[in-house]
Scaffold this motif. Sequence first.
Motif, mmCIF file in Angstrom:
data_model
loop_
_atom_site.group_PDB
_atom_site.id
_atom_site.type_symbol
_atom_site.label_atom_id
_atom_site.label_comp_id
_atom_site.label_asym_id
_atom_site.label_seq_id
_atom_site.Cartn_x
_atom_site.Cartn_y
_atom_site.Cartn_z
ATOM 1 N N SER A 112 0.856 -1.258 0.048
ATOM 2 C CA SER A 112 -0.084 -0.130 0.007
ATOM 3 C C SER A 112 0.723 1.233 0.090
ATOM 4 O O SER A 112 1.951 1.249 0.597
ATOM 5 N N PRO A 113 0.376 2.366 -0.755
ATOM 6 C CA PRO A 113 -0.720 2.303 -1.538
ATOM 7 C C PRO A 113 -0.563 1.573 -2.768
ATOM 8 O O PRO A 113 0.622 1.311 -2.952
ATOM 9 N N ARG A 114 -1.494 1.505 -3.760
ATOM 10 C CA ARG A 114 -1.476 1.052 -4.841
ATOM 11 C C ARG A 114 -0.854 1.898 -5.942
ATOM 12 O O ARG A 114 -0.200 1.787 -6.859
ATOM 13 N N HIS A 115 -1.318 3.284 -5.803
ATOM 14 C CA HIS A 115 -0.911 4.358 -6.622
ATOM 15 C C HIS A 115 -0.591 5.341 -5.849
ATOM 16 O O HIS A 115 -1.442 5.756 -4.802
ATOM 17 N N LEU A 116 0.403 6.100 -6.061
ATOM 18 C CA LEU A 116 0.685 7.556 -5.217
ATOM 19 C C LEU A 116 1.198 8.427 -6.261
ATOM 20 O O LEU A 116 2.004 8.080 -7.213
ATOM 21 N N ILE A 117 0.856 9.539 -6.052
ATOM 22 C CA ILE A 117 1.184 10.663 -6.972
ATOM 23 C C ILE A 117 1.892 11.715 -5.966
ATOM 24 O O ILE A 117 1.274 12.197 -5.124
ATOM 25 N N LYS A 118 3.074 12.169 -6.215
ATOM 26 C CA LYS A 118 4.069 13.233 -5.451
ATOM 27 C C LYS A 118 4.418 14.281 -6.286
ATOM 28 O O LYS A 118 4.727 13.960 -7.359
ATOM 29 N N GLU A 119 4.705 15.246 -5.789
ATOM 30 C CA GLU A 119 5.591 16.280 -6.675
ATOM 31 C C GLU A 119 6.907 16.232 -6.391
ATOM 32 O O GLU A 119 7.509 15.583 -5.214
ATOM 33 N N LYS A 120 7.691 16.961 -7.109
ATOM 34 C CA LYS A 120 9.058 16.633 -6.948
ATOM 35 C C LYS A 120 9.560 17.347 -5.529
ATOM 36 O O LYS A 120 8.947 18.273 -5.122
ATOM 37 N N ARG A 121 10.615 16.688 -4.862
ATOM 38 C CA ARG A 121 11.009 17.195 -3.609
ATOM 39 C C ARG A 121 10.185 16.695 -2.621
ATOM 40 O O ARG A 121 10.561 17.063 -1.261
ATOM 41 N N GLU A 122 8.977 16.161 -2.690
ATOM 42 C CA GLU A 122 8.140 15.747 -1.627
ATOM 43 C C GLU A 122 8.789 14.290 -1.116
ATOM 44 O O GLU A 122 9.779 13.885 -1.549
ATOM 45 N N THR A 123 8.058 13.645 -0.156
ATOM 46 C CA THR A 123 8.512 12.560 0.233
ATOM 47 C C THR A 123 7.333 11.538 0.343
ATOM 48 O O THR A 123 6.418 11.870 0.339
ATOM 49 N N ALA A 124 7.709 10.154 0.354
ATOM 50 C CA ALA A 124 6.872 9.156 0.190
ATOM 51 C C ALA A 124 7.197 7.852 1.005
ATOM 52 O O ALA A 124 8.392 7.576 1.053
ATOM 53 N N THR A 125 6.226 7.011 1.607
ATOM 54 C CA THR A 125 6.313 6.108 2.190
ATOM 55 C C THR A 125 5.374 5.140 1.674
ATOM 56 O O THR A 125 4.248 5.149 1.533
ATOM 57 N N LEU A 126 6.164 3.929 1.261
ATOM 58 C CA LEU A 126 5.686 2.554 0.691
ATOM 59 C C LEU A 126 5.623 1.631 1.790
ATOM 60 O O LEU A 126 6.758 1.391 2.317
ATOM 61 N N LYS A 127 4.600 0.897 1.860
ATOM 62 C CA LYS A 127 4.414 -0.240 2.836
ATOM 63 C C LYS A 127 4.161 -1.739 2.142
ATOM 64 O O LYS A 127 3.529 -1.716 1.167
ATOM 65 N N CYS A 128 4.884 -2.661 2.799
ATOM 66 C CA CYS A 128 4.573 -3.909 2.323
ATOM 67 C C CYS A 128 4.448 -4.871 3.401
ATOM 68 O O CYS A 128 5.137 -4.815 4.549
ATOM 69 N N TYR A 129 3.513 -5.692 3.544
ATOM 70 C CA TYR A 129 3.054 -6.821 4.450
ATOM 71 C C TYR A 129 3.387 -8.113 3.756
ATOM 72 O O TYR A 129 2.619 -8.623 2.896
ATOM 73 N N PRO A 130 4.458 -9.019 4.066
ATOM 74 C CA PRO A 130 4.678 -10.171 3.425
ATOM 75 C C PRO A 130 3.722 -11.092 3.810
ATOM 76 O O PRO A 130 2.885 -10.954 4.801
ATOM 77 N N ILE A 131 3.940 -12.294 3.031
ATOM 78 C CA ILE A 131 2.814 -13.351 3.264
ATOM 79 C C ILE A 131 3.295 -14.036 4.819
ATOM 80 O O ILE A 131 4.558 -13.903 5.311
ATOM 81 N N PRO A 132 2.293 -14.369 5.458
ATOM 82 C CA PRO A 132 2.387 -14.846 6.892
ATOM 83 C C PRO A 132 3.478 -15.820 6.726
ATOM 84 O O PRO A 132 3.639 -16.833 6.003
ATOM 85 N N ARG A 133 4.494 -15.884 7.932
ATOM 86 C CA ARG A 133 5.522 -16.659 8.036
ATOM 87 C C ARG A 133 6.800 -16.545 7.271
ATOM 88 O O ARG A 133 7.655 -17.308 7.293
ATOM 89 N N HIS A 134 6.557 -15.621 6.398
ATOM 90 C CA HIS A 134 7.669 -15.218 5.636
ATOM 91 C C HIS A 134 8.693 -14.101 6.351
ATOM 92 O O HIS A 134 7.988 -13.170 6.960
ATOM 93 N N ASP A 135 9.928 -14.346 6.472
ATOM 94 C CA ASP A 135 10.747 -13.393 7.161
ATOM 95 C C ASP A 135 11.504 -12.537 6.695
ATOM 96 O O ASP A 135 12.173 -11.935 7.066
#
Lengths: 110, 114
Positions: free
Chosen positions: B7-30
């Motif tokens: 998440s998110p699936r789509h993100l639009i940002k302007e130059k010089r901004e910051t962004a945070t992308l998140k990832c939730y792995p498959i359960p029991r994947h380390d």
Amino acid sequence: EDKVVQSPLSLVVHEGDTVTLNCSYEVTNFRSLLWYKQEKKAPTFLFMLTSSGIEKKSGRLSSILDKKELFSILNITATQTGDSAVYLCATTPSNYKLTFGKGTLLTVNP
Amino acid sequence: AAGVIQSPRHLIKEKRETATLKCYPIPRHDTVYWYQQGPGQDPQFLISFYEKMQSDKGSIPDRFSAQQFSDYHSELNMSSLELGDSALYFCASRSQTASSYEQYFGPGTRLTVT
């Protein structure tokens, strides 16, 4: 530097044709070779190959690895329009990160 | 079966901004891997984590940082965004404990920097 080379880069066939996609590699501390299918989204896992000469098969798709000659092939028989995609080959060395080839764009026309 | 969630699936940002992308792995994947795929390009490895520690680093710019949390989810932080950062960012997960080489990809986050 690890290198994975796929050929052809692009292929156009008719439904029902059989295709062979090639992947050659130069990798330090080779562990395995993986094939993925990518449509307009994330790569979907197809096969993982670790041993030479053992064919992996799933429906109309099959793949084999030659660790002596450092290549793998992916065969698709009786192609369908739904097989149209980019097929990515990737290797994992000892640190497990994937190094991808540029992919083969397969287009299957009805 | 549960898959990798991004998440998110789509993100639009302007130059010089910051962004945070998140990832939730498959359960029991380390183990989590981050890849960047530019238009018409193959995925390029950025960084990976195993058991909350960075395990490998690829072509990740210094403007980017990432971490893996105690629940194994991971976040990719991107600062001072540039137009060239526009790409599809994939997260993949794997079970190193199970000695599996197979990596499963999430659906990706499409980042557009304007």
